[in-house]
Scaffold this active site. Structure first.
Site, PDB file in Angstrom:
ATOM      1  N   LYS A  56     -17.169  40.652  42.595  1.00 27.71           N
ATOM      2  CA  LYS A  56     -16.732  40.451  43.586  1.00 27.71           C
ATOM      3  C   LYS A  56     -17.046  39.358  44.566  1.00 27.71           C
ATOM      4  O   LYS A  56     -17.544  38.284  43.426  1.00 27.71           O
ATOM      5  CB  LYS A  56     -18.067  41.028  44.755  1.00 27.71           C
ATOM      6  CG  LYS A  56     -19.081  40.944  45.550  1.00 27.71           C
ATOM      7  CD  LYS A  56     -20.179  41.386  45.958  1.00 27.71           C
ATOM      8  CE  LYS A  56     -21.127  41.954  47.608  1.00 27.71           C
ATOM      9  NZ  LYS A  56     -21.676  42.462  47.827  1.00 27.71           N
ATOM     10  N   SER A 136     -22.190  46.655  50.622  1.00 26.94           N
ATOM     11  CA  SER A 136     -20.829  46.014  51.297  1.00 26.94           C
ATOM     12  C   SER A 136     -20.210  44.982  49.826  1.00 26.94           C
ATOM     13  O   SER A 136     -18.969  44.855  49.978  1.00 26.94           O
ATOM     14  CB  SER A 136     -20.932  44.165  51.261  1.00 26.94           C
ATOM     15  OG  SER A 136     -22.475  44.010  49.771  1.00 26.94           O
ATOM     16  N   SER A 160     -26.150  47.315  48.799  1.00 24.39           N
ATOM     17  CA  SER A 160     -24.415  47.430  48.694  1.00 24.39           C
ATOM     18  C   SER A 160     -23.643  47.751  46.820  1.00 24.39           C
ATOM     19  O   SER A 160     -22.806  47.172  46.884  1.00 24.39           O
ATOM     20  CB  SER A 160     -23.656  45.709  48.573  1.00 24.39           C
ATOM     21  OG  SER A 160     -24.491  45.802  49.939  1.00 24.39           O
TER      22      SER A 160
END
Length: 431
Positions: A56, A136, A160
């Protein structure tokens, strides 16, 4: 030293190459440990040799800008001068990092749980292309779910990793809070931040976990009890034989029916977290919500991160957090597991109205389930349970703080029976 030196501006050629792979990547590159080229025989002995992973875009990689899912942030920040220890550990274990993935802008997926990003595009959910991938850590989940990489790293503050794992039909692990060093990762709310990871199978999920958690492989401890939070599953928009039925039958086949117990988690919380009375959450309309105490938990958790929270509220929040952790520790022994929904239903459609309001009844269910591990600091894994009506199904298992190795081993041991029960459930529905 990892990677070559870069400008602080994004390499446009690498970004263009990233777009073609389900929109999962912001930037692609190849990053290996120097030891991987020193000796072919020694590198073959490394536990993650030959495997690829993505991270990420909140993780530092030396020579690359950590962009936080926002082009303005990327333009105004310099390249990282060191690599996050979590990435370094995986590189030293033989894995190759192949790029940085898309996320909700500035990782703020907790309010919409969608995984959408207006700047870099929304990664395509490989299990349901017309549905959101979840956020996310959307790009990391999509890269694994689409088979682009073997595993990936995300972060989980309020859900997330767990949400996109559920939506993309893969495994997602949120570790116990504080057990994995978060240096070199952009913080969101440090009282809740964790580094999580995704994989398509529980064996690799376990292998990656052993590296990140720095724990040796051990013989699995025998499960002594699994507690199913039946009041939570009452709010899941799926038939019980596709969720708790699959899980209970799998556990029964391996360990016998005596280890299965059901509880009403909401009632337990009311009885054992007295400070929660300060955060009675008003139910929208006249709907009966029998896990309102869990909604109140999530409300207190979000207050801890709010700038306008008063000192008195903060004091009450910390009391709730301490009481809840103690209560959950009393409920779960060292070899015991709590089963809860990961999310209340299938992934919403892209640009759906259901995503607009975090105050909606459905979204309040999201936050109440997600707050259990986040507020207690316990570890949680989201397990895929196949599809129902063409959409991915999941269930979550929670274990005590520090019981990460036990939970990873348990999930791996359950894999074959889970697959059998999923197949039986799907055949029953289709017949």
């Amino acid at each position: 030293m990892y990677g070559s030196s870069r400008d602080r501006w994004r390499n446009t050629e690498n970004m263009a190459a990233a777009v073609s792979q389900c929109g999962a990547f912001i930037e692609k590159f190849v990053l290996k440990s120097p030891s991987s080229s020193s000796s072919s025989s020694s590198s073959q002995e490394l536990p993650l040799n030959g495997l690829t992973f993505a991270v990420k875009d909140v993780f530092d990689v030396e020579g690359y800008v950590t962009g936080f899912g926002n082009p303005d942030w990327a333009r105004t920040h310099s390249a990282a001068t060191s690599t996050a220890p979590a990435i370094t550990a995986l590189l030293r274990a033989g894995a190759t990092c192949v790029g940085k993935t898309v996320l909700d802008e500035m990782a703020y997926g907790f309010g919409r749980v969608s995984g959408e990003n207006k700047h870099y595009g929304t990664p395509t959910n490989p299990s349901a292309p017309d549905r959101v991938p979840g956020g996310s850590s959307s790009g990391s989940a999509v890269a694994v779910g689409a088979g682009i990489v073997d595993f990936s790293l995300g972060t989980d503050t309020g859900g997330s990793v767990r949400i996109p794992a559920s939506y993309c039909g893969i495994f997602g692990f949120r570790p116990s809070h504080g057990v994995i060093e978060t240096t070199g990762v952009i913080p969101m709310a440090q009282s809740f931040d964790t580094i999580g990871w995704f994989a398509r199978d529980p064996v690799l999920l376990n292998q990656v976990g052993r590296i990140l958690l720095q724990i040796p492989q051990t013989d699995p401890l025998r499960l002594s009890r699994i507690i199913i939070a039946e009041d939570c599953f009452n709010h899941v928009s799926l038939p019980s034989d596709r969720t708790t039925g699959v899980l209970a039958n799998s556990v029964k086949k391996l360990f016998g029916g005596d280890v299965i117990r059901k509880t009403r988690l909401g009632d337990y919380v009311v009885q054992n977290v007295p400070s929660l009375k300060h955060f009675r959450y008003k139910v929208i309309g006249n709907q009966d919500y029998d896990t309102e105490s869990l909604v109140s938990l999530s409300y207190s958790m979000r207050l801890l991160g709010a700038l306008t929270t008063t000192e008195k509220d903060i004091e009450h929040c910390h009391s709730v957090k301490t009481e809840f952790r103690d209560a959950l520790s009393a409920l779960l022994g060292d070899c015991e597991i709590l089963a809860i929904p990961t999310v209340p239903g299938p992934p919403p459609k892209l640009q759906s109205e259901a995503l607009v309001s975090s105050k909606s009844f459905r979204n309040r269910s999201y936050f109440s389930f997600l707050s259990v591990a986040a507020l207690s600091g316990f570890c949680q894994v989201s397990i895929p349970l196949g599809n129902h009506d063409g959409l991915p199904v999941s269930v979550s298992l929670v274990a005590k703080l520090g019981s990460d190795g036990f939970l990873l081993n348990f999930v791996e041991s359950l894999d074959e029976t889970i697959k059998e029960q999923i197949e039986m459930a799907e055949q029953l529905i289709s017949s």
